[in-house]
Structure formats: C-alpha cells, structure tokens
Design a protein around this motif. Sequence first.
Motif, mmCIF file in Angstrom:
data_model
loop_
_atom_site.group_PDB
_atom_site.id
_atom_site.type_symbol
_atom_site.label_atom_id
_atom_site.label_comp_id
_atom_site.label_asym_id
_atom_site.label_seq_id
_atom_site.Cartn_x
_atom_site.Cartn_y
_atom_site.Cartn_z
ATOM 1 N N LEU A 32 0.828 -1.212 0.000
ATOM 2 C CA LEU A 32 0.000 0.000 0.000
ATOM 3 C C LEU A 32 0.858 1.257 0.000
ATOM 4 N N PHE A 33 2.020 1.196 0.642
ATOM 5 C CA PHE A 33 2.943 2.340 0.635
ATOM 6 C C PHE A 33 3.423 2.623 -0.784
ATOM 7 N N THR A 34 3.723 1.577 -1.529
ATOM 8 C CA THR A 34 4.139 1.742 -2.917
ATOM 9 C C THR A 34 3.029 2.371 -3.743
ATOM 10 N N LEU A 35 1.797 1.923 -3.515
ATOM 11 C CA LEU A 35 0.650 2.487 -4.224
ATOM 12 C C LEU A 35 0.452 3.947 -3.859
ATOM 13 N N GLN A 36 0.673 4.279 -2.599
ATOM 14 C CA GLN A 36 0.476 5.655 -2.153
ATOM 15 C C GLN A 36 1.411 6.617 -2.879
ATOM 16 N N GLY A 37 2.671 6.196 -3.084
ATOM 17 C CA GLY A 37 3.621 7.054 -3.774
ATOM 18 C C GLY A 37 3.143 7.418 -5.166
ATOM 19 N N ILE A 38 2.574 6.451 -5.857
ATOM 20 C CA ILE A 38 2.070 6.691 -7.216
ATOM 21 C C ILE A 38 0.858 7.624 -7.187
ATOM 22 N N VAL A 39 -0.081 7.356 -6.282
ATOM 23 C CA VAL A 39 -1.287 8.195 -6.169
ATOM 24 C C VAL A 39 -0.917 9.635 -5.802
ATOM 25 N N ALA A 40 0.015 9.799 -4.868
ATOM 26 C CA ALA A 40 0.427 11.135 -4.434
ATOM 27 C C ALA A 40 1.078 11.906 -5.572
ATOM 28 N N LEU A 41 1.912 11.225 -6.362
ATOM 29 C CA LEU A 41 2.573 11.893 -7.490
ATOM 30 C C LEU A 41 1.543 12.354 -8.525
ATOM 31 N N SER B 268 8.547 12.786 -7.605
ATOM 32 C CA SER B 268 9.048 11.777 -8.546
ATOM 33 C C SER B 268 10.216 11.010 -7.942
ATOM 34 N N LEU B 269 11.132 11.742 -7.282
ATOM 35 C CA LEU B 269 12.267 11.077 -6.624
ATOM 36 C C LEU B 269 11.775 10.171 -5.500
ATOM 37 N N PHE B 270 10.816 10.676 -4.736
ATOM 38 C CA PHE B 270 10.270 9.890 -3.627
ATOM 39 C C PHE B 270 9.612 8.614 -4.146
ATOM 40 N N THR B 271 8.824 8.740 -5.207
ATOM 41 C CA THR B 271 8.135 7.576 -5.764
ATOM 42 C C THR B 271 9.124 6.565 -6.322
ATOM 43 N N LEU B 272 10.212 7.055 -6.932
ATOM 44 C CA LEU B 272 11.245 6.149 -7.432
ATOM 45 C C LEU B 272 11.870 5.371 -6.271
ATOM 46 N N GLY B 273 12.202 6.068 -5.190
ATOM 47 C CA GLY B 273 12.724 5.380 -4.007
ATOM 48 C C GLY B 273 11.715 4.418 -3.418
ATOM 49 N N ASP B 274 10.448 4.828 -3.445
ATOM 50 C CA ASP B 274 9.342 3.992 -2.985
ATOM 51 C C ASP B 274 9.307 2.671 -3.761
ATOM 52 N N LEU B 275 9.389 2.749 -5.088
ATOM 53 C CA LEU B 275 9.322 1.551 -5.928
ATOM 54 C C LEU B 275 10.542 0.659 -5.734
#
Length: 467
Positions: free
Chosen positions: A45-54, A444-451
Amino acid sequence: MKLSQWVHQLFGHQKRRGTATSPSNATSYYGQRISRRYCLAAVSLFTLQGIVALLGAVDLIIPDLPSPIPFEYGRAVHLGLAVLWPLIGTMGIAYYSVVQEIQSDIYSPKIARWQLWLVLFFSFSLYATLSLRIGNGREYFEGLPLIYLGISLSIALGAYNLLRTLISAKSRITPAAAITTAGICSLFLFLIPNIFTYQNPIADEAVKFWLVHLWEELAFELTTAGFISYFYVLTGIASKSEMQRWLYLEATLTVVAGFFGTAHHYYWIGFPAYWLLLGLVFSISEVIPVFLLVFLTYKGLKKHPKLNLRLKLSLWFILSSLIHNLIGASLLGLLISVPQINLYMHGTYLTSGHAHLALFGALGFLVLGGIYHVLSQGSEPTSEDYKTGVIAILLLNIGLLTMGLSLIIAGFIQAYLWRMLGMDFVDVHALIQPYLIIRSLGGSLFTLGDLIFGWQVYKVWKKTTLK
C-alpha cells in the motif's frame, strides 16, 4: 456465556510456542510469522500511495489533465492510504516485537489472521468507494461510516489479542511490550468517535482532530516507541535501563502533551481563547522526548556498535525518522503552533509541508524500518542489495525534503501575499506554481525510491519464504 468465552469459541485459542516450520524465517513464534503478512501488505500500500500522491501533485500543476477520479476524491484516497498503510504495518511490527519482548506467542493466531483480512477488506472498500465518487464530504473522513466501523473492529481485535497475550504472560511483561499494546488500544479509542456524525460543527471538528493529531502524536508514537526500544537494546545502541527510562518519559509526555497539544488545532474553530495558551505550552513539551532520543542515538552511535547490513538498513530508516521528526514535526510544528503565526499560516501550503515531513518523521520511516526488520529476519542482504537499499532510502529522503521545502516556501509566500497583503488568491496561486512544479519533481524522486524499496522488500520476503 462470558464475552471472553464467546471470542475463544469463535476464533479458537491457538497459542503456540516455537512452532515456526521454516528455519529460514528465524522466527520462534507463530505470531511473528503472521506479522510478515501485515508488513508485506503495508509496504504494498505504501508503494501504491507514492504513485497516487505523485498523480495528485501533477494534477495541481495541470488541472485540466484527464483523470478518471476528480482531485477531491483522489486527495481523499491519498489521505486514506497515508493513514492505513502505517496502521497495517504498525500492527505487524507490534505483533512481532511484543512476542519477542515477552518470549511467548500471541494469544490467538486466528484472531490475527481475521484482523488482517478485515482491515484489508475495509481499506480497499474505502479506496473503491472513493474512486467511484461515493463519500460524505467530511475532510479526512470522506469514506462511508460503515467502513470506519469495520476498521475499528479490526483494531479492536488486535488490541484484544495483544492484551490477552500480555495477561497470559504477565510475569514476562516488559515496558516496551506494555507501551506498544497501549498504543494499539488508543488507536481504537480515538477512531470510535469518528464513526458518528455531529450536528455541532465545533464538536465535529474537535472529534476529527482526535484522530488526525492523536493517532500520529499519541497512539502511533506509543507503538513505535516500543519498537525503537526493542531495536536499540537489540543493537546495543542503548542499554535496557536507558531505554526503559526514555520509554517512561516518552509515554508520560506523549499521553499528556499529545492530548492537550491537540489544542493547537482548536484555535480557530470556536473554542475558548485559553486553548491558545494550552496548545502552545503542550506543543512545546511534545518535542522533549524527540531531543532526548536524538541524544541517546548520538551517544550510542559514538560507541560504534557492530551491526550487520540488515540491521544497518533498518537503522538508516530510524535515523531518517529522527531528522524529519526534529525538523518537520518538532521545530516546524512548534513554529506554526504559536497562535500569532498560526493565524496566518493555517490552511496554506506550509501546513501541507509540515504534514508531509511530520508524518514520515514521527511515523512513516519508523514503520518502514520495522517492516524491513520483520520481513528480512533470517536473511542477510548482499553488499549489492545493501547499496540498493541505501539508494532507495536516499531517494526517499531527498524527495521528501524537496517536497517539504517547496511546500514550506509556497506556504510562506501564500501567507504573506494572500493573508497579510490581501492579494487575490488566484494571483498568488499563479506565483507559487514554480514551487508546486519542484514539489512534483521531489515527488518523482520519492516515488522512485518507494518503488525500489518495495521491490527490495518483495525480494527479501520471497527469499525468506521459499528457503
């Protein structure tokens, strides 16, 4: 029939000790094996959140961008994810650390499994209904009341399970185990009032902030404090007596200061003026345990404790948490708690910057560190995996700082031009567009780190499961 007997018959008392069937997991208790399921669900869910937030950040820059979900519902989904993945991860960490602390298995593994399925079902029900534009319009609680009732039930099952676990092993209860369990119980207590609706808008706002503030700055802090104590003693960063003294202080100030510090949310919603003073005074006292933990961490790391790569990765998350907690939650939070400043700053992007930094400072990074610690049990990362993990943590930190600082600058500009000089809101919004673009780049950087982190966790979970 007594309630405890009914629960016993429904879920079955399956207490086990030393029942792990796979030595690769290195878990001596069945409860710790179940905790892995919680942690895997949380990081997903954390990974999904990064995408939704971006996507939401991009929508602020390009409002005409075609989207199947309107911004207001997308924001609600983002806020729901931001609360529920830490909740699920915290439950997994709680089961793992409490069992480890008292050296006894959980009261009922079946309750723990039912609880996980319940919280996942109602979490996805929340996301689905909001995506279909079904909600009630109440900020932070846009979902249907039945969904929050279901989430409350799942938390209640976890609290009951942990309490019965401590009762059955009362001679081995430690302060960390007790405080962790108290944190889970308070999660349930502060959510229950928000199942109901209130005609009085002042009461409605006050009850809302019992969860928005007290979940993060009381309930979650108690739970994560138990994990920090367990981890610091395990790694030799601090002695057991040092951590117990810190835990007692943390628990006392978190309960008292956290509860009354919520008053800084009451400033402009119709409460008497004395709440201005209460909100400021108790908000100041909330930062004391943070500074003390920073001191204990500094003193402990000066001893250069020998840590393997697995423990180092978890420690990097804890250190990240301390940085953002100190900057975003403590210092920035204290600044905007001053009534004369809050008058101009509340409702601007400065509040959003504080929220992002504070969420990961007080909670998010600690939960991620705990998740990795639980799922990597029995597996030592290679040097390449360790480097990849560090890169993910760096991207998360750089992305979060970029987002936070750009939002803070935008908030100051908003407060000065809009609130103080009286410029038109639309004109001010046009002026802060560059900072919202920078915020998206940070996202974008945060989501990349998230993934990257999500992939690393999946690999280590698969490795420890299949061995």
